[in-house]
Design an enzyme around this catalytic site. Structure first.
Site, mmCIF file in Angstrom:
data_model
loop_
_atom_site.group_PDB
_atom_site.id
_atom_site.type_symbol
_atom_site.label_atom_id
_atom_site.label_comp_id
_atom_site.label_asym_id
_atom_site.label_seq_id
_atom_site.Cartn_x
_atom_site.Cartn_y
_atom_site.Cartn_z
ATOM 1 N N CYS A 2 31.941 41.739 -47.253
ATOM 2 C CA CYS A 2 30.591 42.270 -47.055
ATOM 3 C C CYS A 2 29.613 41.454 -47.880
ATOM 4 C CB CYS A 2 30.540 43.720 -47.511
ATOM 5 S SG CYS A 2 31.810 44.740 -46.788
ATOM 6 N N ARG A 28 28.452 37.297 -43.835
ATOM 7 C CA ARG A 28 29.596 37.940 -44.484
ATOM 8 C C ARG A 28 29.955 39.271 -43.827
ATOM 9 N NH1 ARG A 28 30.845 35.968 -49.371
ATOM 10 N NH2 ARG A 28 31.833 37.945 -49.916
ATOM 11 N N TRP A 75 31.071 44.558 -43.513
ATOM 12 C CA TRP A 75 32.111 44.183 -42.554
ATOM 13 C C TRP A 75 33.206 45.204 -42.774
ATOM 14 C CZ3 TRP A 75 32.601 41.122 -38.489
ATOM 15 C CH2 TRP A 75 33.880 40.946 -37.958
ATOM 16 N N ASN A 101 32.287 45.454 -52.154
ATOM 17 C CA ASN A 101 32.896 44.475 -51.238
ATOM 18 C C ASN A 101 34.336 44.296 -51.695
ATOM 19 O OD1 ASN A 101 33.599 42.309 -49.610
ATOM 20 N ND2 ASN A 101 32.827 40.833 -51.107
ATOM 21 N N GLY A 102 35.288 44.575 -50.819
ATOM 22 C CA GLY A 102 36.699 44.437 -51.190
ATOM 23 C C GLY A 102 37.510 45.590 -50.634
ATOM 24 N N GLU A 479 49.142 26.350 -30.809
ATOM 25 C CA GLU A 479 47.884 26.588 -31.518
ATOM 26 C C GLU A 479 47.248 25.278 -31.978
ATOM 27 O OE1 GLU A 479 44.562 28.388 -33.225
ATOM 28 O OE2 GLU A 479 45.888 28.794 -31.527
ATOM 29 N N LYS A 483 43.427 23.946 -30.872
ATOM 30 C CA LYS A 483 42.372 23.552 -31.818
ATOM 31 C C LYS A 483 41.840 22.173 -31.453
ATOM 32 C CE LYS A 483 41.529 26.719 -32.992
ATOM 33 N NZ LYS A 483 42.174 27.937 -32.620
ATOM 34 N N GLU A 486 39.899 22.346 -27.902
ATOM 35 C CA GLU A 486 38.606 23.041 -27.834
ATOM 36 C C GLU A 486 37.556 22.402 -28.740
ATOM 37 O OE1 GLU A 486 40.218 26.781 -30.526
ATOM 38 O OE2 GLU A 486 38.587 27.162 -29.126
ATOM 39 N N HIS A 502 62.079 17.473 -19.354
ATOM 40 C CA HIS A 502 62.077 18.031 -17.993
ATOM 41 C C HIS A 502 60.739 17.780 -17.294
ATOM 42 C CE1 HIS A 502 65.883 19.937 -18.915
ATOM 43 N NE2 HIS A 502 65.353 20.367 -20.038
ATOM 44 N N LYS A 602 32.473 32.868 -29.051
ATOM 45 C CA LYS A 602 33.380 33.435 -30.047
ATOM 46 C C LYS A 602 34.167 34.601 -29.461
ATOM 47 C CE LYS A 602 35.417 33.783 -33.930
ATOM 48 N NZ LYS A 602 36.425 32.791 -34.190
HETATM 49 C C1 AGP Z 1 40.255 30.267 -30.225
HETATM 50 O O1 AGP Z 1 39.869 29.316 -31.118
HETATM 51 C C2 AGP Z 1 39.225 30.666 -29.261
HETATM 52 N N1 AGP Z 1 38.072 31.083 -29.912
HETATM 53 C C3 AGP Z 1 39.708 31.660 -28.202
HETATM 54 O O2 AGP Z 1 40.833 31.124 -27.578
HETATM 55 C C4 AGP Z 1 40.080 33.048 -28.741
HETATM 56 O O3 AGP Z 1 41.234 33.000 -29.486
HETATM 57 C C5 AGP Z 1 40.285 33.990 -27.549
HETATM 58 O O4 AGP Z 1 39.081 34.072 -26.820
HETATM 59 C C6 AGP Z 1 40.745 35.384 -27.995
HETATM 60 O O5 AGP Z 1 39.778 35.993 -28.759
HETATM 61 P P1 AGP Z 1 40.119 37.379 -29.471
HETATM 62 O O6 AGP Z 1 41.160 37.122 -30.507
HETATM 63 O O7 AGP Z 1 38.815 37.815 -30.073
HETATM 64 O O8 AGP Z 1 40.593 38.333 -28.416
#
Ligand code: AGP
Length: 607
Positions: A2, A28, A75, A101-102, A479, A483, A486, A502, A602
């Site tokens: 927070c 935050r 938060w 905060n914590g 993963e 990264k 994207e 394969h 996001k």
């Molecule tokens: C990951 O870096 C992306 N921002 C995206 O794939 C994300 O993980 C996906 O949209 C899922 O989001 P969520 O965890 O909020 O459900």
């Protein structure tokens, strides 16, 4: 995580500085806001759920008068974002107000103790116990400073707190343990805040409160003392040289980089989950006929990693599924004996919520893991766990991935215990290893920060990348690939290394970059075989391996060494970090914005 701001000023209205300060701390946390001001011996508190601007206008907060006050932008970690759970919280008399905060781990037992003494609580937060404890201590006439010190010695967990009270209108009390708090002084007043951005417009002269310290602020300045024995602490001021924008990122160039470096702390918080919810989810998982792990993007990758962990530790077969395919793939099978564990940092992803709607319609039990208290996922889940990563601003998920895998691993370990699948020694060893994860990630950051930057310069013109791992590392490869994809928009493939012969091996030609994730594991000899397969066809091998793994290092064109002794089963957490850093540095080298990659949001709340 927070945002807190407090100040005592000579002239004018403190509230203006407080709301401006909270604005600079909104990164935050931003789900609820509140302010407390002491004026003419009266304590006023105004607070509500919602973004800062809306709440300030709705409650006319900027009309509040008084030279002493504090504010909080939240938060949520305990208790949904609503007016009652918003900070400040007060004691029974309404004369002591506190923001925090914590996470207070032992708040339940402290609360029960106070309820027996007749205290009434109005919120579901951990924080509210603190002002009530101060009120209780004040009954023994020890004075406010001693009362607060006594209370702080009884708190377990992390805290940064600020107290303003009509009982002592000319002072502000603040203290910290693990959560950050910085003091600032100028001719016009004295300030405290969670972070420098809030103080910077008023002064560059600051003093960072250290763990286990309390400070008493007045117009003349502040006095710092140790919480443990109340002894005085003498420490000079520091001069801040950052710009405001840099300060919001704590000196990091981008939020993504800041969030990568926050992982040791977010993982420490991820080890402080509320026991009763870990037990509850474990009981549900134990009873399921089949368990689906449903999620999207990075969250799906944490589910893939978890499927290996559940299987190996607790002998539970789980079915990781991309949530947008859940209905098509399993929609007709899911039923009353099914468990659907949905993972989503935002808790608002359309595909994940759609899959939940379908599952609930067929009477399945829906469980949740999310980073956002009060999100839709928390409302549609039978039980859920908050993963405690703190807000993540960068679009690319980093600390939320590692927190999710840590939460899922703790569930798998708890289930293994419940089912008696591990010997006491195995349990103890794994528990000890889980606790080492934040330090292993810190060591990884220290060991590979410069190396990943240098390697990014070497690989910046590569046109194709393959990410390969065996066992649980195939999830780490997925993963790592996401990264890079994207953030740099460079085509990349990810495969369980055994699968490459394969088909995917057909794309290998001289110089194609292959990133191999190779922690010490039972599949080590197999991964060496896969590396040699690719190398024989001209691939450029970049290996992420354990420090001193000479076999791998001899085969690799480049390698990133990881701390020794990381068990394979939890290796996705530290082993993803160099891939996060590589992707970040490659994006920066290509002149791209790592915080706002093109075409992405996001939280994806549309079909
Ligand atoms: C990951 O870096 C992306 N921002 C995206 O794939 C994300 O993980 C996906 O949209 C899922 O989001 P969520 O965890 O909020 O459900």
């Amino acid at each position: 995580m927070c945002g807190i701001f407090g100040c005592i000023i000579r002239d004018g209205k403190a509230v203006r500085l407080i709301t401006d300060g909270l604005k600079r701390l909104e990164y935050r946390g931003y789900d609820s806001v509140g302010v407390a001001i002491v004026d003419e011996g009266q304590l006023q508190v105004r607070k509500d759920a919602g973004r800062l601007e809306a709440v300030v206008n709705e409650l006319k907060i900027n009309d509040m008068k008084g030279k002493v006050g504090m504010g909080h932008t939240r938060w949520a970690t305990h208790g949904a974002p609503n007016m009652v759970n918003a900070h400040p919280h007060t004691d029974g008399s309404g004369r002591i107000a506190l923001v925090h905060n914590g996470v207070i781990e032992n708040y339940m037992e402290l609360k029960e103790e106070l309820i027996e003494k007749g205290h009434n609580f109005v919120s579901r937060t951990d924080t509210e116990v603190i002002p009530h404890m101060i009120e209780e201590e004040m009954k023994s006439d020890v004075g406010l400073q001693v009362a607060i010190l006594r209370v702080l010695r009884r708190l377990r967990g992390s805290y940064a707190i600020v107290v303003v009270t009509s009982l002592d209108p000319d002072h502000i009390y603040c203290a910290r343990f693990e959560s950050p708090l910085v003091l600032g002084v100028s001719e016009k007043g004295t300030y405290c805040a969670s972070d420098v951005p809030a103080i910077l417009p008023y002064t560059k002269k600051v003093n960072y409160l250290r763990n286990g310290e309390m400070a008493v602020l007045s117009l003349e300045g502040y006095e710092i003392m140790k919480v443990s024995d109340g002894s005085h602490v003498e420490r000079g001021l520091e001069e801040i040289t950052w710009s405001l924008e840099m300060a919001e990122k704590q000196g990091y160039r981008h939020f993504m980089l800041k969030e990568i470096y926050e992982q040791p702390n977010s993982l420490r918080n991820g080890l402080r989950l509320q026991e009763q919810y870990v037990n509850l989810l474990t009981q549900f998982l134990d009873r399921g006929r089949e368990v689906y792990l449903s999620a999207a993007g990075t969250s799906y990758h944490s589910c893939v990693a978890a499927s290996y962990i559940f299987s190996k530790l607790s002998r539970l077969t789980t079915i990781p599924v991309v949530s947008s395919e859940f209905i098509e793939r399993y929609g007709s099978n899911v039923g009353i004996d099914s468990i659907v564990l949905s993972v989503s940092q935002s808790g608002e992803t359309y595909d994940t919520l759609k899959a939940i709607d379908h599952a609930r319609m067929r009477a399945a039990t829906v469980l949740g893991i999310t980073n956002t208290v009060g999100s839709t996922l928390t409302r549609v889940s039978r039980a859920y766990i908050i993963q405690q990563s703190g807000p993540e601003i960068g679009v690319a998920a980093t600390k939320t991935f590692t927190s999710q895998v840590l939460v899922l691993a703790q569930l798998a370990l708890r289930l293994a215990k419940m089912r008696g699948k591990l010997s006491q020694d195995e349990q103890d060893e794994l528990e000890a290893d889980m606790k080492k994860i934040p330090d292993w990630v810190q060591m990884t950051l220290d060991m590979c920060s410069e190396k990943t930057k240098a390697l990014a310069e070497k690989y910046v013109d590569d046109k194709l990348f393959l990410f390969l791992g065996r066992g649980v590392s195939s999830a780490t490869a997925l993963e790592g690939r996401l990264k890079l994809l994207e953030l740099t928009y460079v085509p990349a493939l990810a495969y369980p290394a055994g699968e490459s012969k394969h088909g995917p091996i057909s794309v290998i030609e001289d110089g194609v970059a292959c990133v191999f994730i190779c922690p010490r594991s039972e599949t080590h000899s197999h991964i060496i075989g896969s590396i040699m397969e690719m190398k024989a066809r001209g691939a450029k091998i970049l290996a992420i391996c354990e420090e001193g793994d000479e076999e791998i290092k001899r085969l690799a064109d480049d390698y990133i060494e990881m701390p020794k002794g990381i068990p394979d089963i939890i290796s996705p957490i530290p082993y993803v970090v160099p891939q996060q850093l590589m992707a970040y540095h490659l994006a920066v080298l290509k002149g791209l914005d790592p915080d706002k990659p093109r075409n992405l949001a996001k939280s994806v709340t549309v079909p």
